[in-house]
Design a protein around this motif. Structure first.
Motif, PDB file in Angstrom:
ATOM      1  N   ARG A  65      48.273 100.175 -30.976  1.00 47.27           N
ATOM      2  CA  ARG A  65      47.054 100.172 -31.742  1.00 47.27           C
ATOM      3  C   ARG A  65      45.825 100.469 -31.152  1.00 47.27           C
ATOM      4  NH1 ARG A  65      43.117  97.387 -34.353  1.00 47.27           N
ATOM      5  NH2 ARG A  65      43.301  95.663 -33.008  1.00 47.27           N
ATOM      6  N   LEU A  66      45.471  99.765 -30.113  1.00 52.11           N
ATOM      7  CA  LEU A  66      44.306 100.019 -29.272  1.00 52.11           C
ATOM      8  C   LEU A  66      44.185 101.329 -28.815  1.00 52.11           C
ATOM      9  CD1 LEU A  66      44.157  96.461 -27.834  1.00 52.11           C
ATOM     10  CD2 LEU A  66      42.633  97.275 -29.457  1.00 52.11           C
ATOM     11  N   TYR A  67      45.331 101.903 -28.236  1.00 54.79           N
ATOM     12  CA  TYR A  67      45.413 103.121 -27.715  1.00 54.79           C
ATOM     13  C   TYR A  67      45.062 103.926 -28.612  1.00 54.79           C
ATOM     14  CZ  TYR A  67      47.047 107.265 -24.960  1.00 54.79           C
ATOM     15  OH  TYR A  67      47.177 108.264 -24.351  1.00 54.79           O
ATOM     16  N   ARG A  68      45.752 103.919 -29.893  1.00 53.47           N
ATOM     17  CA  ARG A  68      45.262 104.859 -30.886  1.00 53.47           C
ATOM     18  C   ARG A  68      43.795 104.863 -31.364  1.00 53.47           C
ATOM     19  NH1 ARG A  68      49.119 105.511 -36.243  1.00 53.47           N
ATOM     20  NH2 ARG A  68      48.077 107.054 -37.390  1.00 53.47           N
ATOM     21  N   LEU A  69      43.293 103.800 -31.335  1.00 55.15           N
ATOM     22  CA  LEU A  69      41.737 103.701 -31.716  1.00 55.15           C
ATOM     23  C   LEU A  69      41.100 104.480 -30.582  1.00 55.15           C
ATOM     24  CD1 LEU A  69      41.505 100.293 -32.940  1.00 55.15           C
ATOM     25  CD2 LEU A  69      41.211 101.990 -34.379  1.00 55.15           C
ATOM     26  N   ALA A  70      41.419 104.238 -29.424  1.00 55.64           N
ATOM     27  CA  ALA A  70      40.782 104.868 -28.130  1.00 55.64           C
ATOM     28  C   ALA A  70      41.033 106.403 -28.215  1.00 55.64           C
ATOM     29  CB  ALA A  70      41.200 104.074 -27.009  1.00 55.64           C
ATOM     30  N   TYR A  71      42.237 106.711 -28.540  1.00 55.69           N
ATOM     31  CA  TYR A  71      42.416 108.317 -28.577  1.00 55.69           C
ATOM     32  C   TYR A  71      41.829 109.080 -29.576  1.00 55.69           C
ATOM     33  CZ  TYR A  71      44.563 112.658 -27.908  1.00 55.69           C
ATOM     34  OH  TYR A  71      44.939 113.850 -27.356  1.00 55.69           O
ATOM     35  N   ASP A  72      41.752 108.224 -30.622  1.00 59.11           N
ATOM     36  CA  ASP A  72      41.077 108.915 -32.079  1.00 59.11           C
ATOM     37  C   ASP A  72      39.600 108.946 -31.620  1.00 59.11           C
ATOM     38  OD1 ASP A  72      43.261 108.599 -33.673  1.00 59.11           O
ATOM     39  OD2 ASP A  72      42.354 106.850 -34.667  1.00 59.11           O
ATOM     40  N   ARG A  73      39.017 108.204 -30.888  1.00 56.73           N
ATOM     41  CA  ARG A  73      37.347 108.355 -30.526  1.00 56.73           C
ATOM     42  C   ARG A  73      37.405 109.554 -29.540  1.00 56.73           C
ATOM     43  NH1 ARG A  73      33.830 103.797 -27.875  1.00 56.73           N
ATOM     44  NH2 ARG A  73      32.267 104.983 -27.445  1.00 56.73           N
ATOM     45  N   GLY A 158      60.872 109.039 -18.385  1.00 52.30           N
ATOM     46  CA  GLY A 158      59.894 109.943 -18.692  1.00 52.30           C
ATOM     47  C   GLY A 158      58.621 108.951 -18.454  1.00 52.30           C
ATOM     48  N   THR A 159      57.458 109.396 -18.115  1.00 53.08           N
ATOM     49  CA  THR A 159      56.428 108.914 -18.069  1.00 53.08           C
ATOM     50  C   THR A 159      55.064 109.724 -18.192  1.00 53.08           C
ATOM     51  OG1 THR A 159      55.990 109.415 -15.738  1.00 53.08           O
ATOM     52  CG2 THR A 159      56.907 107.389 -16.009  1.00 53.08           C
ATOM     53  N   ALA A 160      54.038 109.019 -18.426  1.00 54.09           N
ATOM     54  CA  ALA A 160      52.588 109.943 -18.727  1.00 54.09           C
ATOM     55  C   ALA A 160      51.458 109.051 -18.082  1.00 54.09           C
ATOM     56  CB  ALA A 160      52.411 110.493 -20.028  1.00 54.09           C
ATOM     57  N   LEU A 161      50.849 109.506 -17.076  1.00 50.39           N
ATOM     58  CA  LEU A 161      49.723 108.810 -16.627  1.00 50.39           C
ATOM     59  C   LEU A 161      48.619 108.838 -17.772  1.00 50.39           C
ATOM     60  CD1 LEU A 161      48.281 109.123 -13.016  1.00 50.39           C
ATOM     61  CD2 LEU A 161      46.978 108.568 -14.995  1.00 50.39           C
ATOM     62  N   THR A 162      48.129 107.715 -18.204  1.00 52.71           N
ATOM     63  CA  THR A 162      47.048 107.783 -19.321  1.00 52.71           C
ATOM     64  C   THR A 162      45.851 106.966 -18.977  1.00 52.71           C
ATOM     65  OG1 THR A 162      47.790 106.102 -20.921  1.00 52.71           O
ATOM     66  CG2 THR A 162      48.762 108.290 -21.092  1.00 52.71           C
ATOM     67  N   THR A 163      44.640 107.138 -19.454  1.00 48.84           N
ATOM     68  CA  THR A 163      43.537 106.271 -19.126  1.00 48.84           C
ATOM     69  C   THR A 163      42.672 105.865 -20.058  1.00 48.84           C
ATOM     70  OG1 THR A 163      42.338 108.435 -18.369  1.00 48.84           O
ATOM     71  CG2 THR A 163      43.382 107.067 -16.785  1.00 48.84           C
ATOM     72  N   VAL A 164      42.812 106.665 -21.420  1.00 49.22           N
ATOM     73  CA  VAL A 164      41.930 106.549 -22.457  1.00 49.22           C
ATOM     74  C   VAL A 164      41.864 105.195 -22.952  1.00 49.22           C
ATOM     75  CG1 VAL A 164      41.890 108.930 -23.348  1.00 49.22           C
ATOM     76  CG2 VAL A 164      43.563 107.234 -24.417  1.00 49.22           C
ATOM     77  N   ILE A 165      42.788 104.188 -22.844  1.00 49.23           N
ATOM     78  CA  ILE A 165      42.985 102.905 -23.354  1.00 49.23           C
ATOM     79  C   ILE A 165      41.729 102.223 -22.526  1.00 49.23           C
ATOM     80  CG2 ILE A 165      44.216 101.932 -21.309  1.00 49.23           C
ATOM     81  CD1 ILE A 165      44.434 101.060 -25.125  1.00 49.23           C
ATOM     82  N   ARG A 166      41.232 102.564 -21.459  1.00 48.79           N
ATOM     83  CA  ARG A 166      39.936 102.051 -20.841  1.00 48.79           C
ATOM     84  C   ARG A 166      39.005 101.690 -21.805  1.00 48.79           C
ATOM     85  NH1 ARG A 166      38.990 102.609 -15.031  1.00 48.79           N
ATOM     86  NH2 ARG A 166      36.829 102.885 -15.467  1.00 48.79           N
ATOM     87  N   ILE A 167      38.728 102.835 -22.958  1.00 50.15           N
ATOM     88  CA  ILE A 167      37.793 102.733 -23.737  1.00 50.15           C
ATOM     89  C   ILE A 167      37.865 101.267 -24.726  1.00 50.15           C
ATOM     90  CG2 ILE A 167      36.918 103.554 -26.236  1.00 50.15           C
ATOM     91  CD1 ILE A 167      37.804 106.325 -25.087  1.00 50.15           C
TER      92      ILE A 167
END
Ligand SMILES: Cc1cc2nc3c(=O)[nH]c(=O)nc-3n(C[C@H](O)[C@H](O)[C@H](O)COP(=O)(O)O)c2cc1C
Length: 224
Positions: A65-73, A158-167
């Motif tokens: 849920r938090l990732y999605r909010l971060a990604y939306d922004r 499979g993996t994906a390096l992601t960083t938007v969760i930092r928001i």
């Protein structure tokens, strides 16, 4: 280029995988990948990272849920890509956008989420001539992230390096009990959030600029 071998092949086919099957991942596989991560180099061999492995469905859902909010922004802030050089580039951009959106909408369903935490500490030292620039501390964390992803690839994961969760770092840390300093300041930051699962798509070699176009031999601009 030299002929392929299993290591080169794994490197060449490790790319962002963002669609995962509803199939569990064994803890032992994650432990193997973390061992590989631990073998990565770090400045002064400080090995600064901590790993948070999230498998509990309720916790994953909340991180999702938090990732999605971060990604939306983040998505709202993206500039218009403008005119693409050709239809191939445009299609590739659209694929990346759609896959990123898909991950944002389903991150909480991915079987394993691994957070790579980096301590917030002074780094680099100084002498009588001033501060010493020896590079940033995250340069000692991302090699471990990539080792993890490569090891996962070798196991068919499979993996994906992601960083938007930092928001949304504060909420993630509260959820997972990541400690702060006694004065309330953060002790850690999130270097990466890596979802891990069995991909629905197949591994392949991602398009990249040819190395020769960005390589300078013995002097800027000197190509082979
Ligand atoms: C530092 C860094 C941050 C990234 N952050 C995100 C992210 O937050 N979300 C996401 O879906 N992908 C993220 N990516 C993945 C990139 O979009 C991906 O590596 C790139 O598009 C190449 O994908 P490919 O290897 O499949 O061609 C990130 C990659 C890096 C290296």
């Amino acid at each position: 280029m030299e002929p392929m071998n299993p290591v080169i092949d794994a490197i060449m086919t490790t790319r962002a995988m963002r669609r995962f099957a509803d199939r569990p991942v064994a803890d032992a596989a994650i432990e193997t990948c973390l061992q590989a991560a631990q073998q990565a180099p770090s400045g002064g061999n400080v090995q600064p990272q901590q790993y948070m492995v999230v498998t509990d469905p309720a916790l994953r859902a909340e991180v999702g849920r938090l990732y999605r909010l971060a990604y939306d922004r983040y998505e709202r802030s993206l500039p218009d890509p403008g005119d693409m050089p050709d239809e191939r580039a445009a299609a590739s951009w659209r694929r990346n956008r759609d896959a990123s959106r898909h991950l944002a909408d389903h991150l909480g369903d991915v079987p394993v989420l691994v957070l790579f935490l980096q301590p917030i500490v002074p780094w680099g030292g100084e002498d009588e001539e001033g501060p010493l620039d020896i590079g940033r501390l995250d340069a000692s964390v991302y090699p471990a992230v990539q080792n993890f992803c490569l090891a996962a690839r070798s196991l068919g994961l499979g993996t994906a390096l992601t960083t938007v969760i930092r928001i949304r770092t504060d909420e993630v840390f509260e959820l997972l009990g990541v400690p702060a300093r006694s004065d309330g300041r953060r002790r850690f930051e999130i270097a990466a959030l890596v979802p891990v699962g069995h991909p629905t798509g197949s591994f392949g070699v991602a398009p990249r600029k040819p190395a020769a176009t960005v390589t300078h031999w013995n002097g800027w601009g000197s190509r082979k």
